[in-house]
Design an enzyme around this catalytic site. Sequence first.
Site, PDB file in Angstrom:
ATOM      1  N   LEU A  69     -47.463  68.145  21.693  1.00 61.30           N
ATOM      2  CA  LEU A  69     -46.559  67.328  20.877  1.00 61.30           C
ATOM      3  C   LEU A  69     -46.803  65.864  21.194  1.00 61.30           C
ATOM      4  O   LEU A  69     -46.781  65.476  22.368  1.00 61.30           O
ATOM      5  CB  LEU A  69     -45.111  67.658  21.210  1.00 61.30           C
ATOM      6  N   LEU A  92     -36.220  63.881  17.199  1.00 62.49           N
ATOM      7  CA  LEU A  92     -35.312  65.017  17.394  1.00 62.49           C
ATOM      8  C   LEU A  92     -34.396  64.704  18.570  1.00 62.49           C
ATOM      9  O   LEU A  92     -34.843  64.199  19.598  1.00 62.49           O
ATOM     10  CB  LEU A  92     -36.129  66.284  17.703  1.00 62.49           C
ATOM     11  N   TYR A 129     -39.996  52.585  23.293  1.00 65.34           N
ATOM     12  CA  TYR A 129     -40.726  53.735  23.829  1.00 65.34           C
ATOM     13  C   TYR A 129     -41.683  53.203  24.883  1.00 65.34           C
ATOM     14  O   TYR A 129     -42.877  53.070  24.669  1.00 65.34           O
ATOM     15  CB  TYR A 129     -41.473  54.449  22.706  1.00 65.34           C
ATOM     16  N   TYR A 180     -46.339  61.536  19.619  1.00 68.76           N
ATOM     17  CA  TYR A 180     -45.391  60.662  18.919  1.00 68.76           C
ATOM     18  C   TYR A 180     -46.141  59.438  18.414  1.00 68.76           C
ATOM     19  O   TYR A 180     -47.046  58.921  19.081  1.00 68.76           O
ATOM     20  CB  TYR A 180     -44.250  60.265  19.874  1.00 68.76           C
ATOM     21  N   ALA A 201     -34.745  65.258  26.366  1.00 67.92           N
ATOM     22  CA  ALA A 201     -35.664  64.176  26.769  1.00 67.92           C
ATOM     23  C   ALA A 201     -35.451  62.942  25.893  1.00 67.92           C
ATOM     24  O   ALA A 201     -35.443  61.815  26.385  1.00 67.92           O
ATOM     25  CB  ALA A 201     -37.113  64.656  26.683  1.00 67.92           C
TER      26      ALA A 201
HETATM   27  P1  NAI Z   1     -37.302  68.514  25.898  1.00 65.93           P
HETATM   28  O1  NAI Z   1     -36.417  67.863  26.896  1.00 65.93           O
HETATM   29  O2  NAI Z   1     -36.796  69.730  25.200  1.00 65.93           O
HETATM   30  O3  NAI Z   1     -38.720  68.903  26.514  1.00 65.93           O
HETATM   31  C1  NAI Z   1     -39.349  68.225  27.552  1.00 65.93           C
HETATM   32  C2  NAI Z   1     -39.539  69.237  28.663  1.00 65.93           C
HETATM   33  O4  NAI Z   1     -40.474  68.755  29.616  1.00 65.93           O
HETATM   34  C3  NAI Z   1     -38.255  69.544  29.430  1.00 65.93           C
HETATM   35  O5  NAI Z   1     -37.998  70.942  29.363  1.00 65.93           O
HETATM   36  C4  NAI Z   1     -38.590  69.133  30.853  1.00 65.93           C
HETATM   37  O6  NAI Z   1     -37.971  69.972  31.808  1.00 65.93           O
HETATM   38  C5  NAI Z   1     -40.094  69.307  30.850  1.00 65.93           C
HETATM   39  N1  NAI Z   1     -40.826  68.615  31.925  1.00 65.93           N
HETATM   40  C6  NAI Z   1     -40.732  67.308  32.297  1.00 65.93           C
HETATM   41  N2  NAI Z   1     -41.566  67.060  33.323  1.00 65.93           N
HETATM   42  C7  NAI Z   1     -42.222  68.227  33.597  1.00 65.93           C
HETATM   43  C8  NAI Z   1     -43.194  68.611  34.551  1.00 65.93           C
HETATM   44  N3  NAI Z   1     -43.677  67.743  35.441  1.00 65.93           N
HETATM   45  N4  NAI Z   1     -43.632  69.898  34.552  1.00 65.93           N
HETATM   46  C9  NAI Z   1     -43.143  70.784  33.658  1.00 65.93           C
HETATM   47  N5  NAI Z   1     -42.215  70.477  32.726  1.00 65.93           N
HETATM   48  C10 NAI Z   1     -41.759  69.213  32.704  1.00 65.93           C
HETATM   49  O7  NAI Z   1     -37.649  67.355  24.853  1.00 65.93           O
HETATM   50  P2  NAI Z   1     -38.589  67.301  23.560  1.00 65.93           P
HETATM   51  O8  NAI Z   1     -38.229  65.999  22.923  1.00 65.93           O
HETATM   52  O9  NAI Z   1     -38.509  68.521  22.765  1.00 65.93           O
HETATM   53  O10 NAI Z   1     -40.050  67.136  24.162  1.00 65.93           O
HETATM   54  C11 NAI Z   1     -41.120  68.025  23.920  1.00 65.93           C
HETATM   55  C12 NAI Z   1     -42.349  67.234  23.486  1.00 65.93           C
HETATM   56  O11 NAI Z   1     -42.118  66.678  22.203  1.00 65.93           O
HETATM   57  C13 NAI Z   1     -42.704  66.070  24.410  1.00 65.93           C
HETATM   58  O12 NAI Z   1     -44.102  65.989  24.538  1.00 65.93           O
HETATM   59  C14 NAI Z   1     -42.186  64.880  23.617  1.00 65.93           C
HETATM   60  O13 NAI Z   1     -42.844  63.673  23.962  1.00 65.93           O
HETATM   61  C15 NAI Z   1     -42.535  65.327  22.217  1.00 65.93           C
HETATM   62  N6  NAI Z   1     -41.896  64.586  21.125  1.00 65.93           N
HETATM   63  C16 NAI Z   1     -40.532  64.488  21.039  1.00 65.93           C
HETATM   64  C17 NAI Z   1     -39.951  63.760  20.026  1.00 65.93           C
HETATM   65  C18 NAI Z   1     -38.453  63.658  19.922  1.00 65.93           C
HETATM   66  O14 NAI Z   1     -37.951  62.842  19.153  1.00 65.93           O
HETATM   67  N7  NAI Z   1     -37.698  64.466  20.641  1.00 65.93           N
HETATM   68  C19 NAI Z   1     -40.757  63.078  18.994  1.00 65.93           C
HETATM   69  C20 NAI Z   1     -42.187  63.282  19.135  1.00 65.93           C
HETATM   70  C21 NAI Z   1     -42.720  63.992  20.183  1.00 65.93           C
END
Ligand code: NAI
Length: 286
Positions: free
Chosen positions: A170, A220, A182, A172, A224
Amino acid sequence: RGKRAFIAGIADDNGYGWAIAKSLAAAGAEILVGTWVPALNIFESSLRRGKFDESRKLPDGSLMEITKVYPLDAVYDNPEDVPEDVKANKRYAGSSNWTVQEVVESVKQDFGSIDILVHSLANGPEVSKPLLETSRNGYLAAISASSYSFVSLLKHFVSIMNPGGASISLTYIASERIIPGYGGGMSSAKAALESDTQVLAFEAGRKHKIRVNTISAGPLRSRAAKAIGFIDMMIDYSSANAPLQKELSAEEVGNAAAFLASPLASAITGAVVYVDNGLNAMGVGV
Ligand code: NAI
């Protein structure tokens, strides 16, 4: 045989990882999850206590089954990399085999192989600081957790991925356009992730017949994203300015991931696929 997927980066039912797991499960895949070590206990107990049952519901009415949850910290490749203070931390000491190499060994022992690898994790300790105020350590930590973590996961998993398999991460749009707020090197980390998607598509494609793509997702309200602090503004901005004026649902990203992981996408690799209501195509706000 159904496909087997390993999804790294699920710790609740709000993020993209959870939605991707559901779309893959709905398409018949077996789901394995990698959960950040400090978040493991609460995620597993919530799962057990039925807290996620409502959001486990699949379109056919059944509940998504997670076959196994592995503790994971994708910042460490093997036990030699883990600093003493982390080893001694009681949240880490309570789990074992959570470095990337050990997780892959465990998955190999438990299941032999996987077909789909999903990287849905990022971390930038200084994300709320402008790049101009970011420390070297903060920048490197963002790259380590958000970019190299994918290189490492693919590097270790690729040897147990079946030919024809696929990986998805994923990203951005802050990688290629200026998104004030950001910070902390997270924009740099996403640029690295997108560039690596191309190079890894070549290397893993030639050597292992594995496809590598990344989804550039719209905003979303995940855990995070809430931590970054400007998510509501980004959602409002998108609804006001994107070609499709609706809130983006995690499920829409999940479905795109399921497509990219499937044979329907068998000629797609090295791509950044936008799932953002088209916001990326706009040149000015309106
Ligand atoms: P989320 O909080 O559901 O997912 C991020 C996860 O990464 C969490 O479960 C966290 O525990 C885990 N994490 C952090 N450090 C870690 C490590 N060292 N080892 C293993 N796990 C680790 O949040 P989200 O937003 O769904 O993020 C998922 C992906 O989507 C990320 O790559 C984020 O950058 C990307 N993304 C999110 C957007 C948004 O608006 N939420 C937009 C575009 C991309």
